[in-house]
Motif scaffolding. Structure first.
Motif: not given
Length: 172
Positions: A69-71, A141-150, A161-171
């Motif tokens: 989980d990259v965040f 997560v807060a640091a990753a949000m700031q560093n990645y600009g998301v 909440a723990m995976n802010p960029m969670h999607s329902t894509g194929p991955g």
């Protein structure tokens, strides 16, 4: 072996990374978008465009699968052996079912790499060990949000909440 926590991190990860090696021992690490924890001892990975990974598994079945989980900057690596199950094999429908559900008709699955886990180890960003009193999942997560600009998604369900960029894509 593949505990509920491992399943949770696999589900939260957009990609897994499959490490293989060829007959000369040359390593190859390849991102895989469509994968799933199949049961308590197996991970299945769709072969969509992975001829080198398949060739490597045929000559050396020892592999390592990693997902993070990259965040939160936590995840797991799973070491074990893999085998390639081709589309024409009798057990292909069994192993491919969770992958076909994710891929849909958009991604053709040529075969399935079935990884039997032999060992599981956590992956943890060094900051958790270096600064145990300061670093939390929330601060990562807060640091990753700031560093990645998301920014987090507007829905704040427990999973996002723990995976802010969670999607329902194929991955996913």
């Amino acid at each position: 072996m593949l505990s509920p926590e491992v399943l949770e991190y696999a589900t939260r990860s957009v990609l897994c990374w499959l490490a293989t090696s060829d007959e000369a021992g040359q390593p190859n690490v390849s991102p895989k978008e469509i994968f799933a924890v199949f049961d308590s001892t197996h991970i299945v990975i769709a072969n969509i465009a992975s001829p080198k990974s398949v060739r490597n598994v045929l000559v050396n079945p020892r592999v390592c699968v990693s997902f993070v989980d990259v965040f939160v900057q936590k995840g797991f690596k799973v070491m074990g052996t893999a085998r390639n199950v081709s589309r024409g094999a009798n057990d292909f429908p069994l192993w491919s079912a969770p992958l076909e559900a994710k891929a849909g008709p958009r991604f053709p699955i040529h075969s399935v790499l079935v990884v039997q886990a032999a060992a599981v180890e956590p992956i943890l960003a060094p900051s958790y060990r270096l600064y145990p009193g300061e670093v939390t999942e929330q601060s990562q997560v807060a640091a990753a949000m700031q560093n990645y600009g998301v920014m987090p998604r507007s829905d704040t369900s427990e999973n996002t909440a723990m995976n802010p960029m969670h999607s329902t894509g194929p991955g996913q």
